[in-house]
Design a protein around this motif. Structure first.
Motif: not given
Lengths: 243, 243, 243, 243
Positions: A228, C215-217, C225-232, D209
């Motif tokens: 998660t 994922r957020r961009m 870029r796609p977020s470096t935070a990541g989406v779980g 986004t």
């Protein structure tokens, strides 16, 4: 001799043979002839195991001059290009030097350019720490200003690029590469993918850009699921090949 | 000497020096002293370039005895374990041998077990074709029946497992591995992740399972986007380390 | 009348018409006839705008009795089943009630079961807050103990299940559903996918399990870029249909 | 009355009450008073079940004038905006009309613009087929040429945009939307994300986004794993909100 990793529980320190480690666990003199697997003791009797530094350890213990390439991305470069023993690799920009060290440990001879002199110095120290200073030539400078001399030399098997102006090198890739050789460009942003691909033009083949999403799986009493926590984006990898 | 890739446009053939290539483009005798980059001609005057086989070429041209490990996964194994020069690797099951060849080309000494004798024979031929038969020892047999003798020998730096009973080897990993060494298990299915992790138990550290989703990016006049074709699952990679 | 969202900059409060809001910005009496878009003032002259609560606001402001279903997953349930106006939905377990409220706002009549009496009470309050208490019947109890009576009633168009024993309901889905109706099971863990699919057996069609990675961009001066935070991971969604 | 789905095994046909279905299974007259669940017979005695068309059925059976929005994306729009009962939605471009129909079935009043007159006609037929022609006003024209009149009318709760010049509408979103309302832009390509976000400027909040990767899970005797088939990219969804 290359550095060793001194491990005590969760603690890890890197020292060269002959150096001293001072912590609250006591002082430890690393023997000149330390071997991997040796158990050493501080003057207070606390044990440390001496380990060989492996790839992921380099990533953890190299002095950083920016966000270093992650082990997975260094691996992907090696997987998609087959870079390894006997290869001559031209790398830019060096940065922390993780990729250069991985490639050298896989047997490649690496010439790498870093524009920032201070960063280049750190990278040179990192190569010594990684035991690959004999196979990685860290040059201070902008690779795009040295392309003519590089083209004149023997050709390279692989180019690995991680700079703002990678496209300028990609344009010269057909001259720099041996037949069947690969160029790789690492870029965090979408916008640079297009520049890379346009620079690859019609002279290179198998032009492909990959995005790699890597997630950890959580396995617990409750069940198995993707983490998660999420795993974030690192960079796009574009590959092209000289026919 | 290792085989060469003979390339004419989109056509690629693998031959050893001294062998003959017969196609509708004519007959071509590969010289014993062929060098990478040489341009050769068939008796009809059609040109072929001789290339060194790189990692991805091995994946394409190895004779297959099943779905071979993809270059990206071979790379991920190398990235996450740092497997390379000077390492002793124990691999099972060999299959087509792509991973073994990648590891050997990166400088490792590989001992690999394949239960199917016919598959093992093909793998041995593939190692010759890849120029790594001197660094890959393909043994016919079930690795789980040889663990006692393997434990008795010098320890391994990395274990790479891709068999139905990988867990049985993982249980012995603390005895097989050198300190700081890695074990990797490749498994297509979720169910085997849990078995691997349970086998790793408390004796190994840094137990992590990764899923890797890799997508191509499409860059066209209309814009840039991830491929609409999608990229499918290959396998989960679980890593654990000996403290 | 349903509650309104009182917004002042980043601050948001939910109150029903006729209620009072007390904050350090002063006291505000919400008129019985408040309309969406009205600008209200506290006794200190601080302005608040009255907004209609939209789906994502319900997610933010519902009192939570566990991790509520995320708006994206509520949306995916509606997308893959077409649940909406005129549908009779059987839901279990209610939890915070986000999905039930989404479905009711889309026009469905929802019967939902929650085993925990305290949670059920909270869910009922949430339905009032969301203005859907007339279309959501929150029943305290275990749906699996009421299947016989539910089967006897008119059939349902959609079943939405998010409980530990969803499989027991899936087994009865052919009796509970109208022809062409869907059953959906939300499950965080891989293990329950198999149970669901086995329960769906041969009596339901179009059995499909989806995993959704969102994922957020990041769009900045430096690039996209796609977020470096990541989406779980949230959960797997399995859908099946009655023929 | 809305159309019904006539189902015989894997075969599905859409007909309005009073219409005739001719297939090799015989001729079937759909009664004017057909009810969902009715079993009908062709003159050859072959049975068909009459079903209500659900959202995913609309996606399958609408006449297509391009790639229609997928059910999952229609669902995500509803999930992230909460679009549903009582909402006034401005939609452009209509295309096949899947999103408009989903929104209308969830209780929204939809005004949708389609520049191509022939496509608009098809969309109107699709709305009749979906039983939502009373809640979807398909207008032939370019929404950007009608913004002044639209701004003058009552405000919208949600804007859903899927056109080449969505950014021009996003710029006017603060005028078009009610407070707390959402604008959504669907775009297959990365390049348009930036335009959308710049158009959202400082006047809209919560600008986000999302990219959504959806994969099927394969469950078999051998085990559970993500599909090896892969699921491709559809589009990026950008959301922004009026404060």
């Amino acid at each position: 001799m290359e550095a060793v990793l001194l491990v005590h529980g969760d603690r890890e320190y890197v020292r060269h043979p002959g150096e001293e480690l001072q912590t609250d666990l006591g002082v430890l003199d690393v023997p000149e002839d330390v071997s991997h697997g040796d158990e050493l003791e501080t003057h207070l009797g606390e044990p440390f195991v001496a380990r060989r530094l492996r790839g992921p350890d380099l990533f953890e213990h190299f002095e950083r001059t920016g966000a270093p390439m992650m082990p997975r991305d260094a691996g992907l470069v090696m997987g998609h290009t087959g870079a390894g023993g006997g290869d001559r690799v031209l790398d830019a920009g060096t940065g922390t030097g993780v990729l250069a060290a991985y490639l050298a440990r896989a047997g490649a001879e690496v010439t790498t350019y870093e524009t920032d002199p201070a960063f280049a110095d750190v990278a040179r120290e990192n190569m010594i720490l990684g035991g690959v200073d004999d196979r990685v030539d860290v040059r201070t400078g902008d690779v795009t200003e040295h392309l003519d001399e590089l083209v004149g030399a023997d050709s390279f098997d692989v180019l690995t690029l991680d700079t703002g102006d990678s496209a300028a090198v990609v344009e010269r890739a057909p001259e720099l590469l041996t037949t069947g050789g690969f160029v790789t460009v690492y870029s965090p942003f979408v916008e640079s993918i297009r520049k890379t691909i346009e620079a690859a033009g019609g002279d290179l083949t198998d032009v492909r850009t990959f995005e790699t999403i890597q997630r950890r799986m959580d396995v617990s009493e409750r069940g198995t699921r993707p983490s998660t926590a999420g795993v974030g984006h690192t960079g796009y990898l574009t590959f092209a090949r000289k026919e």
